[in-house]
Design an enzyme around this catalytic site. Structure first.
Site, short mmCIF file in Angstrom:
data_model
loop_
_atom_site.label_atom_id
_atom_site.label_comp_id
_atom_site.label_asym_id
_atom_site.label_seq_id
_atom_site.Cartn_x
_atom_site.Cartn_y
_atom_site.Cartn_z
N TYR A 1 0.82 -1.21 0.00
CA TYR A 1 0.00 0.00 0.00
C TYR A 1 0.86 1.26 0.00
O TYR A 1 0.63 2.19 -0.78
CB TYR A 1 -0.91 -0.03 1.23
CG TYR A 1 -1.85 1.15 1.37
CD1 TYR A 1 -2.99 1.26 0.58
CD2 TYR A 1 -1.60 2.13 2.33
CE1 TYR A 1 -3.85 2.34 0.74
CE2 TYR A 1 -2.46 3.20 2.49
CZ TYR A 1 -3.58 3.30 1.70
OH TYR A 1 -4.44 4.36 1.85
N LYS B 1 1.03 4.06 -2.97
CA LYS B 1 0.66 5.45 -2.72
C LYS B 1 1.84 6.41 -2.95
O LYS B 1 1.65 7.54 -3.40
CB LYS B 1 0.12 5.60 -1.30
CG LYS B 1 -1.23 4.93 -1.08
CD LYS B 1 -2.31 5.48 -2.01
CE LYS B 1 -3.70 5.01 -1.63
NZ LYS B 1 -4.74 5.50 -2.56
#
Length: 309
Positions: A161, A165
């Site tokens: 993640y 991002k």
């Protein structure tokens, strides 16, 4: 729906990925409230239909497109849905995402690939399809990419993640340069809100529960931590899609609770020089008194919250 003239999106069309619930639905609702027609996207057809009904009941215009983002075909479907239904595309919000949290030594290839495919590749394919359409229209547009504090600073258990991002923030900076001549702005929003992910953080849990009972969040959260509801994060999206933000591009903007922030770009913060170049030994000798004097911190700072009763 009423809206101020400086952020009037009447006549504009937006696609919001992952907008059946949570932050995505808050973004879609705010865009519709500002006058935009919205393509709602979700994996669950029933959830997408309910979101469309909610927007319509409030006076907005919306349609649903049920597809998992990540592939070029999915991105083309979303753009086609906007164009076929409303005649154009002006705004893309890449909100769709999933979590597969694991420590590095426990994370599988599938855990990594699933998150990167949805967040990073999904942002890329949707932005590419939107950029092609917006450039063909010749009237500019807005790409609003959704980042995370994890992508800015890293977070334990979120290799996949955080990497995705961080890549999204880098793509926002890159695309802002590539699309500038076409009048297309590209920015990343970094939201902090009570979502399925943040509700699992023990420090926030009692406040989230109190919020569900209708109790207000304290200033220590709303201002100190920039933590609130998904709706608190929504205003930034129609602003970035509006004429009021035409000169804003390539930025990472944080929002949550009562707090609005501008994130810095990575940059050199300490420098040292050695005549003729460096050796491992001279780096070791100079480290603690030069570039290594104040190492950069990592991770999302632990919340500083008042004690709950």
């Amino acid at each position: 729906m009423s809206h101020p003239s400086s952020v009037d999106l009447t006549g504009k069309v937006a696609v919001v990925t992952g907008s059946g619930r949570g932050l995505g639905l808050a973004y879609a609702t705010a865009l519709a409230a500002a006058g935009a027609a919205v393509v709602v996207n979700d994996l669950d057809a029933a959830v997408a239909r309910r979101a469309v009904a909610t927007l319509a009941e409030a006076g907005g215009k919306a349609v649903a497109e049920t597809v998992a983002v990540g592939t070029a075909e999915a991105a083309d479907r979303l753009v086609a849905r906007a164009v076929d239904t409303f005649g154009r595309l002006d705004v893309l919000v890449t909100n769709a995402g999933i979590l597969r949290d694991r420590m590095l030594w426990k994370m599988t290839d599938d855990d990594f690939d699933a998150v990167v495919t949805t967040h990073l590749r999904g942002t890329f394919t949707c932005a590419r399809a939107a950029a092609v359409r917006m450039r063909a229209q010749g009237e500019g547009g807005s790409l609003v990419l959704v980042g995370s504090p994890a992508g800015q600073r890293g977070n334990v258990g979120q290799t996949n993640y955080a990497a995705a991002k961080a890549g999204i923030a880098a793509m926002a900076r890159t695309w802002s340069m590539e699309l500038a001549r076409s009048g297309i702005t590209v920015n990343a929003v970094v939201p902090v809100a009570a979502t399925a992910m943040t509700e699992t953080i023990p420090a926030f849990a009692p406040y989230v529960e109190a919020m569900r009972r209708g109790e207000p969040l304290p200033d220590a959260l709303r201002k100190g931590e920039g933590f609130g509801t998904p709706e608190d994060c929504a205003a930034l999206v129609p602003f970035l899609a509006s004429d009021a933000a035409r000169g804003i591009t390539g930025q990472c903007l944080g929002i949550g609770g009562d707090k609005l922030t501008l994130w810095s770009h990575p940059q050199e913060v300490a420098t040292a020089y050695a005549d003729g170049g460096w050796t491992p030994e001279t780096i070791a000798a100079a480290w603690s008194t030069s570039v290594g004097r104040t190492p950069q911190t990592v991770g999302i700072p632990a919340p500083r919250l008042p004690e709950t009763r």
